[in-house]
Design an enzyme around this catalytic site. Structure first.
Site, mmCIF file in Angstrom:
data_model
loop_
_atom_site.group_PDB
_atom_site.id
_atom_site.type_symbol
_atom_site.label_atom_id
_atom_site.label_comp_id
_atom_site.label_asym_id
_atom_site.label_seq_id
_atom_site.Cartn_x
_atom_site.Cartn_y
_atom_site.Cartn_z
ATOM 1 N N LYS A 303 28.236 57.153 47.222
ATOM 2 C CA LYS A 303 26.916 56.523 47.341
ATOM 3 C C LYS A 303 25.852 57.603 47.503
ATOM 4 O O LYS A 303 26.165 58.702 47.970
ATOM 5 C CB LYS A 303 26.885 55.645 48.597
ATOM 6 C CG LYS A 303 27.659 54.348 48.501
ATOM 7 C CD LYS A 303 27.513 53.557 49.798
ATOM 8 C CE LYS A 303 28.334 52.277 49.754
ATOM 9 N NZ LYS A 303 27.849 51.309 48.748
ATOM 10 N N ARG A 378 36.610 44.317 47.858
ATOM 11 C CA ARG A 378 37.455 43.325 47.169
ATOM 12 C C ARG A 378 38.909 43.779 47.107
ATOM 13 O O ARG A 378 39.812 42.953 47.069
ATOM 14 C CB ARG A 378 36.858 43.041 45.773
ATOM 15 C CG ARG A 378 36.827 44.224 44.854
ATOM 16 C CD ARG A 378 35.825 44.065 43.714
ATOM 17 N NE ARG A 378 34.436 44.260 44.157
ATOM 18 C CZ ARG A 378 33.382 44.126 43.385
ATOM 19 N NH1 ARG A 378 33.521 43.770 42.111
ATOM 20 N NH2 ARG A 378 32.171 44.326 43.851
#
Ligand code: BES
Ligand code: MN
Ligand code: ZN
Length: 530
Positions: A303, A378
């Protein structure tokens, strides 16, 4: 002196080192000799101040007449009656505006009004070095007596939350005291109902504050092992069982998602499982799953640096689930079983870390091509969902996760995203969120979204391209829930820096804890056929 039972209760309530007392009081409010006595006043057009207390009516007369204090939402008025009033022992009195009487049929708006006013009261108290506070329960609110006490209790506890564990005490600075003793004065309400409401509010709000504490902990203060430790301590204290699935066991079980995300981390992953049995085997079972990502750097798909520190909050789903279990364990609901799973790891880059292009195999045997290592939530949820559903055959499943930045684009910080395969479960969650003042908004699922995550080389891939980022993330999870009624809550927008409310300070909000607790209180699960 505190009784032992009370003392134990207080330890649950307070996580900040001091002990908080919370009790119901039927004594004359004006005889209260603590630091602050609070009355709640409805905004009305009338000439006289709508309050049962003579002292308040007299002291507020001028302010009311001039329109300086009219009972508006957010307004408060402080005075010191003991100097002038013979019949008041109270040292400080605070009148707080409740706002206009909302439509009586909109119970949820009325509930929120009370929480907000209670939040205003404790915000004012914070500037006054108050350590003991009595709040008089307002009458004629349009709500059940128990609801008034419930919401007021929630507002007081949630609004007075602080996290200063890591601030060193400076000698030249006066310490800001915390409120140690709260009491609710029943006013004209039914004491038994008020007591019940207070007790409900206390359990739910305390659990939400506990979730805030976990979230406020930095990545190095709340590694995955802390979730395991907390789960085990809960199980020692309450009628709950706790099991930790360790890294070795994950390897044997084939939990390629959790293990894959964990590859770059020096800390072992944990899968914490808590089980509450409040019923017979045939009673319905609800399964909760929470993303416990203790720090999300993005991994190899790193990120940007700006704001990355906020990714310590990526465990808020796990915190919500485990803290809801705390409240459920205290409440001991009958006729329902609840099982909670919190998969927990860090997501960090390393030479051993998962790479774009890698293929992993999940617990249920599905293979997944990793396109972006930052779509890691996920991956850990998929294993937990598939494993939990196979092992516990729940009647419904709810997962909570700070899953996608996309949900903030869609809904901002005002509503949690809800995606579900079951309308009844979705409706029950929407209703619970509205009652708790934590609104949700449902987004669709469908084959066209599932199509977006098909891979050329594996069964699925972990991102779904440009559009509908929150829905394709949910579509990924959907691959692991089979036919079990399932709902997914994307709390990325609401877990912190939430719409500022008087009872939600800056920082983590503790979102969804109270929604889950409320859902469990009302859940209409199906009985299993024997
Ligand atoms: N934990 C983040 C989601 C997130 C982002 C939560 C911002 C709160 C604020 C999640 O693991 C993530 O990184 N998601 C990616 C998915 C993308 C790579 C498809 C995202 O939303 O950018
Ligand atoms: Mn991520
Ligand atoms: Zn994440």
């Amino acid at each position: 002196m505190l009784l032992r039972r009370e003392f134990l209760l207080l330890i649950d309530i307070q996580q900040r080192g001091t002990y908080m007392i919370f009790e119901l009081n039927q004594k004359e409010p004006e005889m209260f000799s603590g630091d602050l006595l609070v009355y709640f006043i409805r905004e009305t057009e009338g000439k006289t101040v709508p309050c049962l207390s003579k002292v308040v009516r007299r002291e507020l007369k001028q302010a009311w007449k001039s329109g300086d204090f009219t009972g508006k939402k957010g307004q408060s008025f402080l005075f010191y009656p003991s100097a002038t009033a013979k019949h008041s022992a109270a040292y400080r009195v605070l009148a707080v505006g409740l706002g206009k009487a909302a439509d009586e049929s909109d119970k949820n708006a009325l509930r929120e009004q009370i929480r907000l006013a209670a939040g205003t009261a404790v915000q004012q108290a914070a500037g006054l070095k108050v350590t003991s506070l009595m709040a008089v329960l307002p009458e004629k609110t349009g709500l059940e007596d128990s609801e008034v006490a419930e919401c007021l209790t929630e507002g007081l506890i949630l609004g007075s939350y602080r996290f200063d564990k890591y601030k060193s005490k400076k000698e030249d600075q006066e310490e800001q005291p915390t409120i140690e003793a709260f009491s609710l004065q029943v006013g004209t309400l039914n004491p038994k109902a008020a007591q019940e409401g207070m007790s409900l509010g206390k359990k739910a709000a305390t659990a939400a504050c506990r979730a805030r504490d976990m979230a406020n902990e930095p990545g190095n203060g709340w590694p995955p092992a802390k979730f395991a430790e907390f789960g085990q301590r809960l199980a020692q204290k309450h009628k709950l069982s706790c099991e930790i699935i360790e890294k070795d066991a994950m390897k044997k079980l084939g939990m390629g998602g959790i293990l894959g995300v964990n590859q770059g981390s020096a800390l072992p992953p944990k899968l914490v499982i808590l089980k509450y049995e409040g019923g017979k085997k045939t009673d319905p079972t609800l399964m909760l799953v929470g993303k416990g990502l203790t720090f999300d750097s993005g991994g190899i798909s790193l990120k940007p640096g700006l704001g990355m520190e906020d990714m310590k909050y990526d465990m808020c789903g796990g915190a919500a689930v485990i803290c809801a279990m705390q409240a459920i364990a205290q409440e001991q609901p009958k006729g329902i079983n609840v099982v909670a799973l919190v998969p927990s790891t860090e997501n960090l880059p390393a030479s051993t870390a998962l790479k774009p292009g890698d293929i992993i195999t999940h617990y249920n045997g599905k293979t997944s091509e990793i396109i972006n290592t930052d779509a890691e939530g996920r991956l850990i949820l998929a294993d937990a969902l598939a494993y939990g559903i196979e092992k516990y055959t729940p009647d419904a499943v709810i997962d909570l996760a700070t899953l996608t930045g996309a949900v903030i684009v869609g809904l901002g910080h005002h509503r949690t995203g809800l995606m579900a395969t079951d309308d009844s479960l979705a409706d029950q969650l929407l209703a619970a969120g509205d009652r708790a003042g934590e609104p949700l908004w449902r987004l669709p699922l469908g084959p066209e979204y599932s199509e977006q995550i098909k891979s050329q080389v594996a069964d699925v891939k972990n991102i779904g391209g440009r559009g509908a980022g929150s829905i394709t993330a949910a579509a990924y999870l959907q691959e692991f829930v089979g036919d079990t009624p399932w709902a997914h809550l994307d709390i990325a927008g609401t877990a912190w820096n939430f719409t500022e409310k008087t009872y939600i300070p800056k920082g983590p909000s503790g979102i969804a804890v109270r929604t889950l607790v409320d859902l469990v209180r009302h859940w209409q699960g199906k009985k299993k056929e024997v």
